[in-house]
Scaffold this motif. Structure first.
Motif, PDB file in Angstrom:
ATOM      1  N   ALA A  12       3.729 163.473  26.525  1.00  0.00           N
ATOM      2  CA  ALA A  12       2.812 163.250  25.407  1.00  0.00           C
ATOM      3  C   ALA A  12       3.577 163.165  24.089  1.00  0.00           C
ATOM      4  CB  ALA A  12       1.758 164.351  25.352  1.00  0.00           C
ATOM      5  N   ASP A  13       4.566 164.030  23.905  1.00  0.00           N
ATOM      6  CA  ASP A  13       5.375 163.973  22.685  1.00  0.00           C
ATOM      7  C   ASP A  13       6.134 162.652  22.599  1.00  0.00           C
ATOM      8  OD1 ASP A  13       4.484 166.455  21.833  1.00  0.00           O
ATOM      9  OD2 ASP A  13       6.217 167.538  22.639  1.00  0.00           O
ATOM     10  N   ALA A  14       6.613 162.176  23.729  1.00  0.00           N
ATOM     11  CA  ALA A  14       7.283 160.868  23.754  1.00  0.00           C
ATOM     12  C   ALA A  14       6.292 159.764  23.393  1.00  0.00           C
ATOM     13  CB  ALA A  14       7.900 160.616  25.131  1.00  0.00           C
ATOM     14  N   GLY A  15       5.071 159.859  23.900  1.00  0.00           N
ATOM     15  CA  GLY A  15       4.042 158.872  23.567  1.00  0.00           C
ATOM     16  C   GLY A  15       3.726 158.870  22.084  1.00  0.00           C
ATOM     17  N   ILE A  16       3.714 160.045  21.484  1.00  0.00           N
ATOM     18  CA  ILE A  16       3.483 160.149  20.041  1.00  0.00           C
ATOM     19  C   ILE A  16       4.608 159.439  19.285  1.00  0.00           C
ATOM     20  CG2 ILE A  16       3.466 161.796  18.108  1.00  0.00           C
ATOM     21  CD1 ILE A  16       1.872 163.689  20.028  1.00  0.00           C
ATOM     22  N   ARG A  17       5.843 159.653  19.708  1.00  0.00           N
ATOM     23  CA  ARG A  17       6.972 158.974  19.053  1.00  0.00           C
ATOM     24  C   ARG A  17       6.888 157.454  19.233  1.00  0.00           C
ATOM     25  NH1 ARG A  17       9.475 163.386  21.296  1.00  0.00           N
ATOM     26  NH2 ARG A  17      10.409 162.164  22.987  1.00  0.00           N
ATOM     27  N   VAL A  18       6.511 157.011  20.423  1.00  0.00           N
ATOM     28  CA  VAL A  18       6.367 155.565  20.666  1.00  0.00           C
ATOM     29  C   VAL A  18       5.297 154.991  19.752  1.00  0.00           C
ATOM     30  CG1 VAL A  18       5.624 153.821  22.335  1.00  0.00           C
ATOM     31  CG2 VAL A  18       7.227 155.615  23.038  1.00  0.00           C
ATOM     32  N   LEU A  19       4.153 155.667  19.665  1.00  0.00           N
ATOM     33  CA  LEU A  19       3.084 155.200  18.769  1.00  0.00           C
ATOM     34  C   LEU A  19       3.573 155.110  17.331  1.00  0.00           C
ATOM     35  CD1 LEU A  19      -0.293 156.926  19.685  1.00  0.00           C
ATOM     36  CD2 LEU A  19       0.100 154.505  19.315  1.00  0.00           C
ATOM     37  N   ALA A  20       4.266 156.143  16.880  1.00  0.00           N
ATOM     38  CA  ALA A  20       4.746 156.188  15.498  1.00  0.00           C
ATOM     39  C   ALA A  20       5.772 155.094  15.225  1.00  0.00           C
ATOM     40  CB  ALA A  20       5.339 157.557  15.186  1.00  0.00           C
ATOM     41  N   GLN A  21       6.626 154.826  16.189  1.00  0.00           N
ATOM     42  CA  GLN A  21       7.722 153.874  15.981  1.00  0.00           C
ATOM     43  C   GLN A  21       7.350 152.428  16.291  1.00  0.00           C
ATOM     44  OE1 GLN A  21      10.801 155.563  18.453  1.00  0.00           O
ATOM     45  NE2 GLN A  21      10.807 157.464  17.286  1.00  0.00           N
ATOM     46  N   SER A  22       6.478 152.233  17.291  1.00  0.00           N
ATOM     47  CA  SER A  22       6.196 150.871  17.759  1.00  0.00           C
ATOM     48  C   SER A  22       4.750 150.452  17.624  1.00  0.00           C
ATOM     49  CB  SER A  22       6.605 150.747  19.230  1.00  0.00           C
ATOM     50  OG  SER A  22       7.961 151.063  19.400  1.00  0.00           O
ATOM     51  N   GLY A  23       3.885 151.366  17.243  1.00  0.00           N
ATOM     52  CA  GLY A  23       2.476 151.029  17.125  1.00  0.00           C
ATOM     53  C   GLY A  23       1.771 151.056  18.464  1.00  0.00           C
ATOM     54  N   ALA A  24       0.474 150.840  18.420  1.00  0.00           N
ATOM     55  CA  ALA A  24      -0.346 150.925  19.626  1.00  0.00           C
ATOM     56  C   ALA A  24       0.024 149.860  20.647  1.00  0.00           C
ATOM     57  CB  ALA A  24      -1.825 150.821  19.261  1.00  0.00           C
ATOM     58  N   ARG A  25       0.439 148.703  20.181  1.00  0.00           N
ATOM     59  CA  ARG A  25       0.800 147.644  21.130  1.00  0.00           C
ATOM     60  C   ARG A  25       2.074 147.970  21.898  1.00  0.00           C
ATOM     61  NH1 ARG A  25      -2.760 143.559  20.783  1.00  0.00           N
ATOM     62  NH2 ARG A  25      -3.793 143.257  18.787  1.00  0.00           N
ATOM     63  N   GLY A  26       2.906 148.819  21.316  1.00  0.00           N
ATOM     64  CA  GLY A  26       4.140 149.217  21.995  1.00  0.00           C
ATOM     65  C   GLY A  26       3.957 150.391  22.929  1.00  0.00           C
ATOM     66  N   LEU A  27       2.764 150.972  22.938  1.00  0.00           N
ATOM     67  CA  LEU A  27       2.509 152.138  23.781  1.00  0.00           C
ATOM     68  C   LEU A  27       2.225 151.691  25.214  1.00  0.00           C
ATOM     69  CD1 LEU A  27       2.114 155.232  23.946  1.00  0.00           C
ATOM     70  CD2 LEU A  27      -0.324 154.808  23.535  1.00  0.00           C
ATOM     71  N   THR A  28       3.230 151.810  26.039  1.00  0.00           N
ATOM     72  CA  THR A  28       3.093 151.516  27.461  1.00  0.00           C
ATOM     73  C   THR A  28       3.638 152.703  28.240  1.00  0.00           C
ATOM     74  OG1 THR A  28       5.287 150.521  27.651  1.00  0.00           O
ATOM     75  CG2 THR A  28       3.457 149.030  27.055  1.00  0.00           C
ATOM     76  N   HIS A  29       3.237 152.782  29.487  1.00  0.00           N
ATOM     77  CA  HIS A  29       3.769 153.855  30.334  1.00  0.00           C
ATOM     78  C   HIS A  29       5.294 153.748  30.429  1.00  0.00           C
ATOM     79  CE1 HIS A  29      -0.472 154.007  31.633  1.00  0.00           C
ATOM     80  NE2 HIS A  29      -0.205 155.290  31.851  1.00  0.00           N
TER      81      HIS A  29
END
Length: 188
Positions: A12-29
Motif C-alpha cells: 500500500a505504501d508503494a502504491g501511495i508513492r506510485v500515485l504521488a509520482q505517476s498519477g492515477a494512470r500510472g497506478l498498476t499492480h
C-alpha cells in the motif's frame, strides 16, 4: 503465498508513492510491485482488482494521517481555546506536509474519483467519516467551531495543501501564519 499485514502495508505504501509520482494512470499492480521491490504478481495477489487496490490505498492513507493518540491525550487536558484549535489545525498541516507522497496521492485519488464512481464511493465514504470524526472531536473537546466552520477549515486546508505542494501563490508567507489567519478569521 501467506498474506500478512506487513507485506500489505509495504504494498500500500508503494502504491501511495506510485500515485504521488505517476498519477492515477500510472497506478498498476505491476508498478506497485516494482516500487515495493516484490515479485511480479504480489500486488494482484493481495489486491485482485484495481478497485481493491485503491480501496486499500484509501485505508492506508487514513492510517498514515491519523493523529498520534498520545499527542491528542496530552492536549485533552488543556483549556479549549482558539489558540488550541489553531494548534490542532497546525498538526493536521504537519501530518499532510511531513510526507508529501500521502497528500499528493490523496489529491490524485480525488481527481480519479471525478472520473470513476467506484473511487468516488470508497474515497467519499472515508472523507465523510473523517469529517464527522473531526466534527465530533471538536464538539467533545469543547473547542470553538461549528460543523460549518469545520467544513470551511477542510476546504481551506485542502486548498492550502494543494497550493504548498504544487505552485504556491505566496511562497514567502509561512504556512503557520496562514493557519493563524484562517483560525482568526473563520472563528471570529
Amino acid at each position: 503465498m501467506a498474506r500478512n499485514d506487513d507485506r500489505r502495508a509495504v504494498l500500500a505504501d508503494a502504491g501511495i508513492r506510485v500515485l504521488a509520482q505517476s498519477g492515477a494512470r500510472g497506478l498498476t499492480h505491476r508498478a506497485v510491485d516494482a516500487e515495493a521491490g516484490t515479485p511480479r504478481g504480489t500486488a494482484s495477489n493481495y489486491f485482485p482488482t484495481r478497485d481493491a487496490l485503491i480501496a486499500e490505498l484509501v485505508s492506508r492513507i487514513g492510517e498514515r494521517l491519523t493523529p498520534d493518540p498520545e499527542l491528542l491525550a496530552s492536549r485533552a487536558t488543556q483549556k479549549p481555546t482558539r489558540a488550541l484549535f489553531a494548534t490542532y489545525i497546525r498538526d493536521v498541516i504537519v501530518r499532510l506536509s511531513t510526507d508529501p507522497d500521502v497528500s499528493l496521492a490523496l489529491f490524485e485519488l480525488r481527481l480519479e474519483a471525478a472520473r470513476r464512481p467506484s473511487v468516488a464511493e470508497s474515497l467519499g465514504a472515508w472523507r465523510r467519516q473523517a469529517f464527522e470524526g473531526d466534527v465530533d472531536f471538536t464538539s467533545q473537546a469543547g473547542l470553538p467551531g461549528t460543523r460549518r466552520e469545520i467544513a470551511l477549515f477542510h476546504y481551506a486546508i485542502d486548498g492550502l495543501m494543494l497550493d504548498r505542494l504544487t505552485v504556491p501563490i505566496d511562497p514567502e508567507t509561512p504556512t503557520d501564519d496562514i493557519v493563524e489567519d484562517l483560525v482568526t478569521r473563520l472563528l471570529a
